[in-house]
Motif scaffolding. Structure first.
Motif, PDB file in Angstrom:
ATOM      1  N   ARG A   1       5.055 -13.366  -1.004  1.00 36.79           N
ATOM      2  CA  ARG A   1       6.368 -12.742  -0.845  1.00 36.79           C
ATOM      3  C   ARG A   1       6.374 -11.327  -1.405  1.00 36.79           C
ATOM      4  O   ARG A   1       6.868 -10.393  -0.767  1.00 36.79           O
ATOM      5  CB  ARG A   1       7.433 -13.590  -1.543  1.00 36.79           C
ATOM      6  CG  ARG A   1       8.848 -13.002  -1.428  1.00 36.79           C
ATOM      7  CD  ARG A   1       9.880 -13.896  -2.105  1.00 36.79           C
ATOM      8  NE  ARG A   1       9.618 -14.030  -3.542  1.00 36.79           N
ATOM      9  CZ  ARG A   1       9.349 -15.187  -4.145  1.00 36.79           C
ATOM     10  NH1 ARG A   1       9.313 -16.304  -3.459  1.00 36.79           N
ATOM     11  NH2 ARG A   1       9.133 -15.221  -5.453  1.00 36.79           N
ATOM     12  N   ASP A   2       5.820 -11.147  -2.593  1.00 32.83           N
ATOM     13  CA  ASP A   2       5.835  -9.831  -3.225  1.00 32.83           C
ATOM     14  C   ASP A   2       4.991  -8.824  -2.454  1.00 32.83           C
ATOM     15  O   ASP A   2       5.352  -7.644  -2.374  1.00 32.83           O
ATOM     16  CB  ASP A   2       5.329  -9.938  -4.669  1.00 32.83           C
ATOM     17  CG  ASP A   2       6.270 -10.728  -5.565  1.00 32.83           C
ATOM     18  OD1 ASP A   2       7.430 -10.944  -5.156  1.00 32.83           O
ATOM     19  OD2 ASP A   2       5.829 -11.145  -6.660  1.00 32.83           O
ATOM     20  N   TYR A   3       3.880  -9.268  -1.892  1.00 34.51           N
ATOM     21  CA  TYR A   3       2.986  -8.334  -1.192  1.00 34.51           C
ATOM     22  C   TYR A   3       3.513  -7.983   0.192  1.00 34.51           C
ATOM     23  O   TYR A   3       3.447  -6.824   0.619  1.00 34.51           O
ATOM     24  CB  TYR A   3       1.586  -8.933  -1.076  1.00 34.51           C
ATOM     25  CG  TYR A   3       0.584  -7.998  -0.451  1.00 34.51           C
ATOM     26  CD1 TYR A   3      -0.012  -6.980  -1.192  1.00 34.51           C
ATOM     27  CD2 TYR A   3       0.245  -8.114   0.898  1.00 34.51           C
ATOM     28  CE1 TYR A   3      -0.916  -6.104  -0.608  1.00 34.51           C
ATOM     29  CE2 TYR A   3      -0.662  -7.240   1.487  1.00 34.51           C
ATOM     30  CZ  TYR A   3      -1.245  -6.239   0.735  1.00 34.51           C
ATOM     31  OH  TYR A   3      -2.136  -5.376   1.317  1.00 34.51           O
ATOM     32  N   THR A   4       4.059  -8.972   0.903  1.00 37.42           N
ATOM     33  CA  THR A   4       4.447  -8.744   2.308  1.00 37.42           C
ATOM     34  C   THR A   4       5.905  -8.333   2.476  1.00 37.42           C
ATOM     35  O   THR A   4       6.251  -7.707   3.487  1.00 37.42           O
ATOM     36  CB  THR A   4       4.222 -10.014   3.136  1.00 37.42           C
ATOM     37  OG1 THR A   4       5.113 -11.061   2.687  1.00 37.42           O
ATOM     38  CG2 THR A   4       2.785 -10.491   3.035  1.00 37.42           C
TER      39      THR A   4
ATOM     40  N   GLU B   1      11.622 -19.768   2.680  1.00 40.19           N
ATOM     41  CA  GLU B   1      12.068 -20.861   1.817  1.00 40.19           C
ATOM     42  C   GLU B   1      10.856 -21.510   1.159  1.00 40.19           C
ATOM     43  O   GLU B   1       9.842 -21.778   1.817  1.00 40.19           O
ATOM     44  CB  GLU B   1      12.829 -21.891   2.646  1.00 40.19           C
ATOM     45  CG  GLU B   1      13.384 -23.044   1.845  1.00 40.19           C
ATOM     46  CD  GLU B   1      14.110 -24.042   2.725  1.00 40.19           C
ATOM     47  OE1 GLU B   1      14.439 -25.136   2.216  1.00 40.19           O
ATOM     48  OE2 GLU B   1      14.356 -23.730   3.906  1.00 40.19           O
ATOM     49  N   GLU B   2      10.951 -21.762  -0.122  1.00 37.55           N
ATOM     50  CA  GLU B   2       9.815 -22.325  -0.842  1.00 37.55           C
ATOM     51  C   GLU B   2       9.611 -23.796  -0.504  1.00 37.55           C
ATOM     52  O   GLU B   2      10.556 -24.524  -0.218  1.00 37.55           O
ATOM     53  CB  GLU B   2      10.012 -22.160  -2.353  1.00 37.55           C
ATOM     54  CG  GLU B   2      10.006 -20.700  -2.804  1.00 37.55           C
ATOM     55  CD  GLU B   2       9.940 -20.559  -4.321  1.00 37.55           C
ATOM     56  OE1 GLU B   2       9.642 -21.574  -4.993  1.00 37.55           O
ATOM     57  OE2 GLU B   2      10.176 -19.449  -4.814  1.00 37.55           O
TER      58      GLU B   2
ATOM     59  N   GLU C   1      -3.715 -19.551   3.647  1.00 38.85           N
ATOM     60  CA  GLU C   1      -2.906 -20.587   4.292  1.00 38.85           C
ATOM     61  C   GLU C   1      -1.424 -20.451   3.951  1.00 38.85           C
ATOM     62  O   GLU C   1      -0.560 -20.729   4.787  1.00 38.85           O
ATOM     63  CB  GLU C   1      -3.424 -21.977   3.890  1.00 38.85           C
ATOM     64  CG  GLU C   1      -4.888 -22.215   4.233  1.00 38.85           C
ATOM     65  CD  GLU C   1      -5.247 -21.827   5.656  1.00 38.85           C
ATOM     66  OE1 GLU C   1      -4.410 -21.983   6.564  1.00 38.85           O
ATOM     67  OE2 GLU C   1      -6.390 -21.360   5.867  1.00 38.85           O
ATOM     68  N   GLU C   2      -1.108 -19.999   2.739  1.00 40.73           N
ATOM     69  CA  GLU C   2       0.293 -19.768   2.386  1.00 40.73           C
ATOM     70  C   GLU C   2       0.883 -18.648   3.238  1.00 40.73           C
ATOM     71  O   GLU C   2       2.050 -18.704   3.642  1.00 40.73           O
ATOM     72  CB  GLU C   2       0.423 -19.426   0.904  1.00 40.73           C
ATOM     73  CG  GLU C   2       1.811 -18.953   0.468  1.00 40.73           C
ATOM     74  CD  GLU C   2       2.908 -19.992   0.657  1.00 40.73           C
ATOM     75  OE1 GLU C   2       4.088 -19.606   0.622  1.00 40.73           O
ATOM     76  OE2 GLU C   2       2.591 -21.184   0.842  1.00 40.73           O
TER      77      GLU C   2
ATOM     78  N   ALA D   1       9.402 -17.663   7.485  1.00 42.44           N
ATOM     79  CA  ALA D   1      10.228 -16.458   7.385  1.00 42.44           C
ATOM     80  C   ALA D   1      10.532 -15.869   8.764  1.00 42.44           C
ATOM     81  O   ALA D   1      11.471 -15.084   8.903  1.00 42.44           O
ATOM     82  CB  ALA D   1       9.518 -15.403   6.531  1.00 42.44           C
ATOM     83  N   VAL D   2       9.750 -16.223   9.765  1.00 43.26           N
ATOM     84  CA  VAL D   2       9.955 -15.753  11.141  1.00 43.26           C
ATOM     85  C   VAL D   2      10.357 -16.967  11.970  1.00 43.26           C
ATOM     86  O   VAL D   2       9.510 -17.664  12.544  1.00 43.26           O
ATOM     87  CB  VAL D   2       8.678 -15.098  11.703  1.00 43.26           C
ATOM     88  CG1 VAL D   2       8.940 -14.494  13.073  1.00 43.26           C
ATOM     89  CG2 VAL D   2       8.138 -14.047  10.740  1.00 43.26           C
TER      90      VAL D   2
END
Length: 349
Positions: free
Chosen positions: A45-48, A53-54, A168-169, A177-178
């Motif tokens: 999440r931080d990089y992209t 949703e977790e 894989e994450e 997210a999409v």
């Protein structure tokens, strides 16, 4: 048409058990992979900048037979429309023909999955949807293969396991997210099934042409896989679109797993260098099988997709690249994967 149980049995016998480790070591590997999968969520999440949703999909740490069974279940779901189409065209087969034919195709599928089961480190299955569950998809991490490769590369196990989990994450995030991505790819698969040729005369002609080109394929003179030899023009158009989106997804995951940085995975540069070198070192038989099965094309998806993602980010940054996720029309074509500037011109004007 396919003896699924036979496919699982045959593949499991071919796959081999993987590296021999103690029960305690195996439990430690499972625990570390599961923890790495959960830790990867915030890192991706931080990089992209993509917010998903977790824990929207279960994390399954499997052995080779477990991976085989999961993929047989997936194949059975995906190709069921094709089976129905063929049965409508040919009618119900005799009991003897059905029994013999299903065993032959079961053994063929088993041979494919048996070969693949020792190669795959992880996989995200976006189409798995348990009845009554609010989750969609599942992440598979193949523990014996992860251990085998980290030993073969002689890299830090903790770094390598998190590196695999990040890949894989990223796929889970892409499909979570999409929200339209899953239906889009499922629709393309449906288009591919609809375009399958079931007329015996036309199919025989396609197979005849494919046999003529098989020698060139084995010798490496043609950048195609065995499946490419029997594609119709309509199928090729669909496959080109699927190739474009799969190159994007795989390349994006490769960029993320390397881009999270040495602050999280100190030996990431060493892992990537040795991993890429390992891909070149396969024996002759392995290389032929990879080419026939299209695995060389799969490796090209990683390389070309990653080059596309980096090329776009160099021009418009991560925020500009993320326009690719806004709508299906923004997905790169197969041609644009090789020309990031063309995608930037089309999407950003």
């Amino acid at each position: 048409m396919i003896d699924w149980d036979l496919a699982v049995t045959a593949a499991s016998k071919m796959s081999g058990p993987g590296p021999m480790i103690s029960r305690g070591e195996a439990e430690a590997v499972v625990a570390e992979l599961r923890a790495g999968a959960h830790r990867s969520t915030s890192l991706v999440r931080d990089y992209t900048g993509l917010v998903a949703e977790e824990r929207s999909a279960p994390v399954l740490i499997v052995d080779r037979p477990g991976w085989i069974q999961a993929n047989v279940d997936g194949f059975a779901t995906i190709i069921s429309p094709l089976v129905e189409k063929l049965q409508e065209r040919k009618g119900a087969p005799s009991p003897l023909a059905e029994a013999v034919g299903s065993r032959v195709t079961g053994l063929e599928l088993g041979a494919l999955l048996g070969f693949m089961s020792s190669k795959v480190l992880g996989q995200f299955d976006p189409f798995h949807a348990p009845v009554g569950s609010e989750t969609a998809g599942r992440m598979l991490l193949v523990a014996p293969n992860v251990v085998h490769v980290e030993n073969e590369l002689d890299v830090d196990p903790t770094d390598f396991r998190l590196w695999v989990c990040l890949h894989e994450e990223t796929h889970r995030v892409q499909f979570t997210a999409v929200p339209w991505m899953r239906d889009h790819i499922h629709g393309e698969i449906a288009n591919l099934v609809d375009s399958v040729e079931v007329d015996p005369a036309k199919l025989a002609g396609m197979l005849g042409e494919g046999v003529k080109r098989l020698g060139d394929l084995v010798r490496g003179n043609d950048d195609v896989s065995l499946l490419d030899l029997v594609q119709t023009p309509e199928q090729k158009e669909v496959v080109d679109r699927i190739t474009g989106v799969m190159s994007l997804l795989e390349g994006h995951a490769d960029v993320v797993m390397d881009g999270v940085g040495p602050g999280v995975i100190p030996s990431v540069a060493q892992i990537r260098a040795r991993f890429n070198e390992r891909r070149k070192g396969a024996g002759t038989l392995d290389k032929v099988l990879r080419r026939l099965l299209g695995l060389d094309a799969k490796m090209a998806q990683y390389r070309n997709g990653a080059a596309f993602v980096r090329g776009v980010m160099d021009q418009v940054g991560m925020e500009g690249f993320n326009k690719v996720w806004v709508e299906p029309a923004n997905l790169p074509s197969k041609a644009e994967i090789g020309d990031p500037a063309a995608w930037v011109r089309r999407v950003h004007g």
